[in-house]
Design an enzyme around this catalytic site. Structure first.
Site, PDB file in Angstrom:
ATOM      1  N   GLU A 115       0.844  -1.201   0.000  1.00  0.00           N
ATOM      2  CA  GLU A 115       0.000   0.000   0.000  1.00  0.00           C
ATOM      3  C   GLU A 115       0.876   1.247   0.000  1.00  0.00           C
ATOM      4  O   GLU A 115       2.045   1.183   0.411  1.00  0.00           O
ATOM      5  CB  GLU A 115      -0.836   0.019   1.287  1.00  0.00           C
ATOM      6  CG  GLU A 115      -2.315  -0.134   1.156  1.00  0.00           C
ATOM      7  CD  GLU A 115      -3.038   0.904   0.345  1.00  0.00           C
ATOM      8  OE1 GLU A 115      -2.522   1.393  -0.688  1.00  0.00           O
ATOM      9  OE2 GLU A 115      -4.171   1.226   0.707  1.00  0.00           O
ATOM     10  N   ASP A 119      -4.342   5.106   6.325  1.00  0.00           N
ATOM     11  CA  ASP A 119      -4.880   6.293   6.991  1.00  0.00           C
ATOM     12  C   ASP A 119      -5.865   5.822   8.066  1.00  0.00           C
ATOM     13  O   ASP A 119      -5.459   5.488   9.171  1.00  0.00           O
ATOM     14  CB  ASP A 119      -5.537   7.154   5.900  1.00  0.00           C
ATOM     15  CG  ASP A 119      -6.139   8.426   6.410  1.00  0.00           C
ATOM     16  OD1 ASP A 119      -5.765   8.883   7.498  1.00  0.00           O
ATOM     17  OD2 ASP A 119      -7.005   9.008   5.712  1.00  0.00           O
ATOM     18  N   PHE A 169      -2.996  15.865   5.083  1.00  0.00           N
ATOM     19  CA  PHE A 169      -3.114  15.377   3.698  1.00  0.00           C
ATOM     20  C   PHE A 169      -1.789  15.580   2.967  1.00  0.00           C
ATOM     21  O   PHE A 169      -1.167  16.631   3.067  1.00  0.00           O
ATOM     22  CB  PHE A 169      -4.236  16.127   2.971  1.00  0.00           C
ATOM     23  CG  PHE A 169      -4.452  15.644   1.574  1.00  0.00           C
ATOM     24  CD1 PHE A 169      -5.078  14.428   1.332  1.00  0.00           C
ATOM     25  CD2 PHE A 169      -4.014  16.391   0.490  1.00  0.00           C
ATOM     26  CE1 PHE A 169      -5.256  13.962   0.043  1.00  0.00           C
ATOM     27  CE2 PHE A 169      -4.200  15.937  -0.806  1.00  0.00           C
ATOM     28  CZ  PHE A 169      -4.822  14.725  -1.023  1.00  0.00           C
ATOM     29  N   ARG A 182       0.728  12.492  -8.652  1.00  0.00           N
ATOM     30  CA  ARG A 182       1.320  11.177  -8.355  1.00  0.00           C
ATOM     31  C   ARG A 182       2.777  11.121  -8.802  1.00  0.00           C
ATOM     32  O   ARG A 182       3.568  10.351  -8.297  1.00  0.00           O
ATOM     33  CB  ARG A 182       0.556  10.061  -9.063  1.00  0.00           C
ATOM     34  CG  ARG A 182      -0.885   9.889  -8.593  1.00  0.00           C
ATOM     35  CD  ARG A 182      -1.448   8.593  -9.159  1.00  0.00           C
ATOM     36  NE  ARG A 182      -2.897   8.507  -9.013  1.00  0.00           N
ATOM     37  CZ  ARG A 182      -3.534   8.101  -7.920  1.00  0.00           C
ATOM     38  NH1 ARG A 182      -2.865   7.774  -6.853  1.00  0.00           N
ATOM     39  NH2 ARG A 182      -4.848   8.024  -7.888  1.00  0.00           N
TER      40      ARG A 182
END
Ligand code: IMP
Length: 191
Positions: A115, A119, A169, A182
């Site tokens: 992963e 979170d 975040f 990304r």
């Protein structure tokens, strides 16, 4: 369009970037990422010596971590991919959608899920239980990042992780803001 800025604080310079009105500060450099990925791979190599694990990369976010990690794995192994989605913008929706399901039989296999970040743990809680129900011999989790303060499911604390971070975040190194960012080589935190 991204706008990169170098800001001088009293104690240090910081690389900032601005996108769609949000501001992010570089928090984990590409060099630090490389160092932690190598350490995690070495831990997995030692723990799985003599076994042939099946890695399951969770797309989209984990593609960069999986690629870097696998280059340092020295075990005989296989990798396969699934795709899940739980985030919209900067927040979790609390629901997990499986967009590309598992296509490999995991029965009697030592499975290691890859992963990008754990979170709340909702995504991994659901998926790892599914793998156990499918008859996997063992199921372990490696996540490059993990946010201990957001975790709601203790059973999915990753056995192998790069860094524990605060519940802010972040983007970059595979992690997105509405599918963008990304491709950034470092990790940036929303400020
Ligand atoms: P969880 O189910 O709440 O643990 O969320 C896991 C998934 O949410 C990750 O695989 C990411 O795709 C996404 N996610 C969690 N935190 C962040 C973040 O800070 N930035 C971008 N995506 C995130």
């Amino acid at each position: 369009m991204w706008r990169f800025l170098i800001i001088e604080f009293q104690t240090h310079f910081s690389l900032m970037l601005e996108y769609e009105g949000l501001c992010f500060e570089e928090s984990i450099s590409a060099a630090k990422i490389e160092q932690e990925v190598t350490r995690v791979a070495n831990e997995i190599n030692a723990d799985y010596a003599g076994r042939e694990p099946l890695f399951v990369c969770v797309l989209n976010g984990a593609f960069m971590y999986a690629s870097d990690l696998m280059k340092h794995i020295s075990l005989p192994c296989e990798i396969t991919f699934v795709r899940m989605k739980s985030y919209e913008g900067t927040e979790t929706t609390g629901k997990v959608n499986m967009l590309i399901p598992l296509q490999v039989d995991v029965k009697d296999r030592d499975v290691i899920v890859i992963e990008d970040i754990v979170d709340t743990g909702i995504t991994m809680h659901a998926f790892m239980n599914e793998l156990r129900e499918m008859g996997a011999k063992s199921v372990a989790l490696t996540s490059f990042l993990y946010k201990p303060e957001s975790l709601r499911y203790e059973d999915v604390k990753p056995q192998y992780y790069g860094l524990a971070i605060p519940p802010a975040f972040i983007i970059g190194y595979g992690l997105d803001l509405n599918e963008k960012a990304r491709n950034l080589a470092s990790i940036y935190t929303k400020v």
